[in-house]
Design a protein around this motif. Structure first.
Motif, PDB file in Angstrom:
ATOM      1  N   ARG A   4       3.895  11.261  -5.388  1.00  0.00           N
ATOM      2  CA  ARG A   4       4.095   9.826  -5.214  1.00  0.00           C
ATOM      3  C   ARG A   4       3.441   9.050  -6.356  1.00  0.00           C
ATOM      4  O   ARG A   4       4.057   8.167  -6.955  1.00  0.00           O
ATOM      5  N   SER A   7       5.361   9.456  -9.604  1.00  0.00           N
ATOM      6  CA  SER A   7       6.583   8.645  -9.655  1.00  0.00           C
ATOM      7  C   SER A   7       6.262   7.194  -9.961  1.00  0.00           C
ATOM      8  O   SER A   7       6.930   6.551 -10.781  1.00  0.00           O
ATOM      9  N   ALA A 151       7.651   7.500   0.119  1.00  0.00           N
ATOM     10  CA  ALA A 151       7.666   8.391  -1.045  1.00  0.00           C
ATOM     11  C   ALA A 151       9.084   8.758  -1.468  1.00  0.00           C
ATOM     12  O   ALA A 151       9.374   8.842  -2.669  1.00  0.00           O
ATOM     13  N   HIS A 155      10.709   7.967  -5.170  1.00  0.00           N
ATOM     14  CA  HIS A 155      11.254   9.024  -6.026  1.00  0.00           C
ATOM     15  C   HIS A 155      12.697   8.712  -6.409  1.00  0.00           C
ATOM     16  O   HIS A 155      13.112   8.954  -7.548  1.00  0.00           O
TER      17      HIS A 155
END
Length: 370
Positions: A4, A7, A151, A155
């Motif tokens: 996470r 990203s 998350a 992403h």
């Protein structure tokens, strides 16, 4: 948690690079990038906030004072790199005076950069109130909104931005500087940093593979590397152990033209990638990075690295991947097997699914060899 954070960091890097490109081009009076950015930020805002914004400057739907609008949510945006008070005041006045407020009660201004610091927070135009703290949105506000998402959504946004930036809408390819090398590869020499994570973060996405490899190859290349990265980071391939006693790095780089003219200083196998026309034509540089002990002649080398959109990516031994894909695609035995499977009603896409399975199996051992 690490995925996470990775990203979010990557999204932040992308937005930082866009801001730099906008500022640089505007400084020499090139404003085309502002026009290209409208479509990009339309989609980004929709993904972050769940809007249904449309680009009003696309085609004949031009509307003065705003660029993007969502009629279902009654919200409109102007996208601009001009953060002057005059620009904001003029936008608010025009928005009210031309009647746009009747269709879109909420106005937002998206700044392609950082919002200015102001003492006043409210602009009043007749009975329309515009709050400079909340109605002016900058990249920091976008990042804070992204951090609040789950998350999976974060992403997805990262992957989408990766794909969008391959279009080079925000500028042409920029080769790495010495600072780009030092900032990144010195991390591998720091024993307090997990090298396995560094390699994991260097994994190319489908969009990255598409920017490096031709249309004929990039899908299978991505499939193979996706499996490879999971294999590379197991206990038997601990990168920390391989780099523990190293204290300096060296790099060699060559362009596609250098390789084509046999004037490169990279592994000989790179010629195979060029012969099969597996690289996408362009100005990319391909790098070999070696880590050694100071004053030592030999160490450990990783081929190949590419600097894309302000970030480093690792494509291990691409000549092995390309050679394997080519040979499997041209193997009569494989084609016969595909024909038999199709005869029995099995769904097989020649050159993609089945070839990818075989290529991954055959090449994985080659890629992970020392």
């Amino acid at each position: 948690m690490q995925i996470r954070e990775s990203s979010i960091n990557r999204i932040s890097d992308h937005l930082g690079r866009i801001k730099h490109q906008v500022s640089l081009r505007n400084s020499i009076h090139l404003y085309d990038i502002n026009i290209h950015s409208e479509e990009f930020f339309k989609d980004l805002l929709n993904r972050i906030y769940g809007y249904k914004l449309e680009n009003l400057n696309d085609g004949y739907a031009f509307t003065e004072s705003i660029d993007l609008a969502d009629s279902s949510n009654g919200i409109a945006f102007q996208v601009t790199s001009d953060k002057s008070k005059k620009k904001i005041v003029d936008t608010v006045e025009s928005f009210y005076e031309n009647g746009t407020i009747r269709d879109y009660p909420t106005l937002k201004i998206l700044l392609l950069g950082d919002k200015p610091k102001r003492h006043e927070s409210i602009l009043l135009h007749r009975n329309f109130k515009f709050d400079l703290k909340t109605d002016v949105v900058d990249f920091s506000d976008l990042l804070r909104a992204i951090q609040k998402l789950d998350a999976t959504k974060i992403h997805e946004i990262e992957q989408w931005i990766d794909s969008e930036l391959t279009s080079n809408r925000f500028g042409s390819y920029m080769p790495p500087t010495n600072s780009d090398f030092d900032k990144y590869f010195n991390k591998f020499l720091n024993n307090e940093i997990d090298s396995n994570i560094l390699f994991f973060n260097a994994q190319p996405s489908l969009a990255d593979c598409r920017e490096v490899f031709s249309d004929e190859y990039y899908l299978l290349v991505h499939q193979i590397y996706s499996v490879f990265y999971f294999s590379m980071l197991d206990k038997g391939n601990n990168m920390n152990d391989k780099l523990r006693d190293k204290d300096i790095y060296h790099f060699k780089g060559s362009s596609l033209g250098d390789i084509e003219n046999q004037k490169h200083n990279l592994p000989a196998g790179m010629a195979t990638v060029v012969e099969r026309k597996a690289f996408r034509p362009g100005k990319l540089q391909y790098y070999s990075i070696s880590f050694t002990k100071r004053d030592a002649q030999h160490g450990i080398t990783f081929n190949m690295w590419v600097f894309l959109n302000g970030r480093w990516f690792f494509f291990p031994k691409p000549w092995q991947v390309v050679r394997g894909i080519y040979e499997l695609r041209n193997n009569k035995g494989l084609k016969t097997m595909i024909s038999i499977m199709k005869f029995f009603g099995l769904r097989v896409k020649e050159g993609t699914d089945l070839t990818g399975v075989f290529a991954t199996t055959v090449l994985l051992s080659e890629l992970t060899k020392k």
